[in-house]
Design a protein around this motif. Structure first.
Motif, PDB file in Angstrom:
ATOM      1  N   ASP A 101       0.852  -1.144  -0.015  1.00  0.00           N
ATOM      2  CA  ASP A 101       0.226   0.054   0.019  1.00  0.00           C
ATOM      3  C   ASP A 101       0.978   1.277  -0.002  1.00  0.00           C
ATOM      4  OD1 ASP A 101       0.579   0.912   2.740  1.00  0.00           O
ATOM      5  OD2 ASP A 101      -0.840  -0.600   3.333  1.00  0.00           O
ATOM      6  N   ALA A 102       0.126   2.373  -0.112  1.00  0.00           N
ATOM      7  CA  ALA A 102       1.021   3.467  -0.434  1.00  0.00           C
ATOM      8  C   ALA A 102       1.692   4.485   0.756  1.00  0.00           C
ATOM      9  CB  ALA A 102       0.026   4.772  -1.098  1.00  0.00           C
ATOM     10  N   ARG A 103       1.352   3.886   2.265  1.00  0.00           N
ATOM     11  CA  ARG A 103       1.650   4.390   3.134  1.00  0.00           C
ATOM     12  C   ARG A 103       2.992   3.678   3.727  1.00  0.00           C
ATOM     13  NH1 ARG A 103      -3.503   4.926   6.599  1.00  0.00           N
ATOM     14  NH2 ARG A 103      -2.252   5.723   8.301  1.00  0.00           N
ATOM     15  N   ARG A 104       3.721   4.224   4.707  1.00  0.00           N
ATOM     16  CA  ARG A 104       4.911   3.552   5.421  1.00  0.00           C
ATOM     17  C   ARG A 104       4.799   3.503   6.741  1.00  0.00           C
ATOM     18  NH1 ARG A 104       4.324   1.850   0.993  1.00  0.00           N
ATOM     19  NH2 ARG A 104       5.692   2.014  -0.753  1.00  0.00           N
ATOM     20  N   ALA A 105       5.577   2.418   7.468  1.00  0.00           N
ATOM     21  CA  ALA A 105       5.712   2.627   8.783  1.00  0.00           C
ATOM     22  C   ALA A 105       7.169   2.160   9.071  1.00  0.00           C
ATOM     23  CB  ALA A 105       4.874   1.592   9.463  1.00  0.00           C
ATOM     24  N   VAL A 106       7.870   2.914  10.028  1.00  0.00           N
ATOM     25  CA  VAL A 106       9.396   2.643  10.135  1.00  0.00           C
ATOM     26  C   VAL A 106       9.717   2.625  11.435  1.00  0.00           C
ATOM     27  CG1 VAL A 106       9.854   3.854   7.910  1.00  0.00           C
ATOM     28  CG2 VAL A 106       9.874   5.209  10.020  1.00  0.00           C
ATOM     29  N   SER A 107      10.642   1.682  11.977  1.00  0.00           N
ATOM     30  CA  SER A 107      11.069   1.624  13.445  1.00  0.00           C
ATOM     31  C   SER A 107      12.742   1.318  13.240  1.00  0.00           C
ATOM     32  CB  SER A 107      10.216   0.645  13.997  1.00  0.00           C
ATOM     33  OG  SER A 107      10.665   0.506  15.470  1.00  0.00           O
ATOM     34  N   TRP A 108      13.155   1.484  14.315  1.00  0.00           N
ATOM     35  CA  TRP A 108      14.678   1.299  14.379  1.00  0.00           C
ATOM     36  C   TRP A 108      14.865   0.865  15.837  1.00  0.00           C
ATOM     37  CZ3 TRP A 108      13.294   6.175  12.040  1.00  0.00           C
ATOM     38  CH2 TRP A 108      13.206   7.112  12.797  1.00  0.00           C
TER      39      TRP A 108
END
Length: 426
Positions: free
Chosen positions: A208-215
Motif C-alpha cells: 500500500d501507499a503508506r509507510r511505517a518505520v522503526s529502528w
C-alpha cells in the motif's frame, strides 16, 4: 499509527531544463519501477546528531558550499517513450530542496515514515534534505529517488556535509571507460541469481501507499561480541546482521510453512564500484541472493550465513551481474516489462536485507557530533518489508520499513533482531 498528512511543500522549481541523456539500465529500471501500483522509490538516510542544530538557513548555506560540485544533483528524470532520460538543468537552489521542521522529537518515526512515502516528483531534481528535531539534538533526513542515488551515494553526500580532519574528496566523474563484457561464467552466475529460488513468506502481496518505520540501536561492542561467536574465526558484521534477521523471522513465525519449497533468501545489495578512490554518485550496485537458514540454533545460523558469504564471493558475483546488465541492449517492450515483474516477484527472493558501514571516526556538523545512521530503503512490488543495518563509529542501527498494512512488523522486528544479536553473544 494515525494517517499521515501531506509533508510540507518546498519551494517551486527554477528554470527550464536543457538537453537530455539516456539513463543507464539500472537507473531506468528504478525510474520506471515507481509507476507500479503504490510503489514509491524514495530511499532515505537518517542521521542523528548530539548538540545544537543549525538553522535552516545555515544548513542551506552548507549544502550550497559542499554539494555544488555534484553535477548529478542537477538531474531530473523524463519517461521518454523509447527509454527514460536524465535531463540536466541549471545550478540548483537549496531553497528548493532543504527544509526545516518544527515538530516534537517524539514524532520522528511518524514524520520519517510520512516523508519516505512521499514521491519525489519530476518537476525538480528528485532529492531533499530535511532538518528534524530529535532527542538530545537533531536529525538530518536525506531523501532521493532511488534512480538518482543508491545507498553508498547517500552516505557519501551526508559525509561531505560534515566536518572531519581530512578534506572531503571530490567525487569521480560517472563517465569513463565502457563496461567490460561479462564472460560466460559471469553470465551463468548472474542468471543463477534471478532464477526462482526462494520461499514466499506469509506477508508477501500488494504494497500500500503508506509507510511505517522503526529502528533499534545496537552498541558496536555488542555487535563485535556477536562477530566473535564463531570458533572457526571472526564473522563479518553483515553475516551477523543476516543471521539475526533470519532468527527474527523464525521467532515471528514468518518463514513460511511449505517445507517442500526452497528456503528463505535475502536480496543483498552489493556495491560494485572499483578501486579505493572517491565514490562515484549514482547507482553502482547489484543484488545477490543469500540463503537465510531457519534452524533453531543462533550460532549455526551465523556459521551457515558467514560460510556462504565467504564462499560465494559476493563482490565478484555482483560485479558480474552489473556487467551483464550494462551490456544489454537498451530497449523497452512487453517482454521486458513481464521479465521485470517476474524478477521482482516473491519467488526471486524473500525480502531485502542491506547493511553497510559509514566512514569511521569522529564527524561533526558545527558544534554537534554525528552519532548514528539508519538506512530506510524503498519497498518493491510484492515485498512490503525491508530490513537494514548501518554502522557508524560506536553504534549500529537496525531499521525496518514496511507498508502501513504490515506496520506490526515494523514495531516488532527491530527488537527481535536485537535479541538475536544478544543470543550470539552467549
Amino acid at each position: 499509527m494515525r494517517p499521515h498528512a501531506q509533508p510540507p511543500a518546498l519551494a517551486a522549481p527554477g528554470a527550464a531544463r536543457q538537453s537530455a541523456m539516456d539513463m543507464p539500465p539500472l537507473d531506468a529500471w528504478l525510474f520506471r519501477h515507481q509507476s507500479s501500483g503504490a510503489i514509491c522509490m524514495t530511499a532515505g538516510l537518517l542521521a542523528w546528531f548530539e548538540g545544537p542544530p543549525p538553522t535552516p538557513a545555515e544548513l542551506r548555506d552548507r549544502v550550497r558550499q559542499r554539494w555544488a560540485v555534484h553535477e548529478r544533483l542537477c538531474l531530473t528524470g523524463v519517461d521518454a517513450p523509447a527509454w527514460p532520460q536524465w535531463t540536466p538543468g541549471p545550478a540548483w537552489d537549496p531553497a528548493h530542496h532543504v527544509a526545516g521542521h518544527d515538530t516534537s522529537p517524539a514524532a520522528l518515526e511518524t514524520l520519517a515514515a510520512q516523508l519516505l512515502a512521499h514521491p519525489l516528483g519530476p518537476a525538480r531534481p528528485p532529492w531533499q534534505l530535511h532538518l528534524l528535531p530529535a532527542d538530545g539534538g537533531f536529525a538530518l533526513f536525506l531523501l532521493a529517488h532511488h534512480a538518482l542515488l543508491d545507498g553508498v551515494s547517500l552516505v557519501t553526500l551526508l559525509r561531505s556535509l560534515l566536518d572531519a580532519p581530512a578534506a572531503v574528496p571530490r567525487p569521480r566523474s560517472a563517465g569513463g571507460a565502457a563496461p567490460l563484457l561479462p564472460s560466460r561464467l559471469d553470465r551463468l552466475r548472474a542468471v543463477a541469481d534471478v532464477l526462482p529460488r526462494a520461499r514466499p513468506l506469509p506477508f508477501h502481496g500488494p504494497v500500500d501507499a503508506r509507510r511505517a518505520v522503526s529502528w533499534s540501536r545496537v552498541p558496536v561492542s555488542e555487535l563485535s561480541a556477536a562477530r566473535d561467536a564463531l570458533g572457526s574465526g571472526r564473522a563479518s558484521a553483515n553475516a551477523v546482521f543476516l543471521a539475526a534477521a533470519a532468527g527474527a523471522l523464525r521467532t515471528a513465525g514468518l518463514t513460511g510453512r511449505l517445507s517442500g519449497l526452497p528456503g528463505v533468501c535475502a536480496m543483498v545489495p552489493v556495491d560494485v564500484r572499483e578501486g579505493s578512490g572517491p565514490v562515484v554518485l549514482g547507482n553502482h550496485y547489484a543484488t545477490v541472493r543469500v540463503p537465510l537458514p531457519a534452524g533453531g540454533d543462533a550460532r549455526r545460523r551465523l556459521a551457515a550465513v558467514d560460510g556462504f558469504t565467504r564462499r560465494a564471493a559476493l563482490k565478484q558475483r555482483a560485479q558480474a551481474q552489473a556487467r551483464l546488465v550494462a551490456s544489454r541492449p537498451r530497449r523497452h517492450g512487453r517482454f521486458d516489462a513481464l521479465l521485470g515483474r517476474y524478477a521482482d516477484s516473491p519467488y526471486f527472493s524473500s525480502l531485502l536485507c542491506t547493511s553497510a558501514a559509514s566512514y569511521a571516526g569522529r564527524l561533526t556538523l558545527g558544534p554537534a557530533r554525528f552519532t548514528a545512521l539508519a538506512g530506510l530503503p524503498p519497498l518493491s512490488p510484492g515485498h512490503p518489508l525491508a530490513v537494514s543495518m548501518l554502522l557508524h563509529d560506536e553504534t549500529a542501527v537496525v531499521s525496518v520499513v514496511t507498508d502501513h498494512g504490515h506496520r506490526h512488523l515494523a514495531a516488532r522486528l527491530p527488537g527481535l533482531i536485537r535479541e538475536e544479536i544478544d543470543a550470539l553473544r552467549g
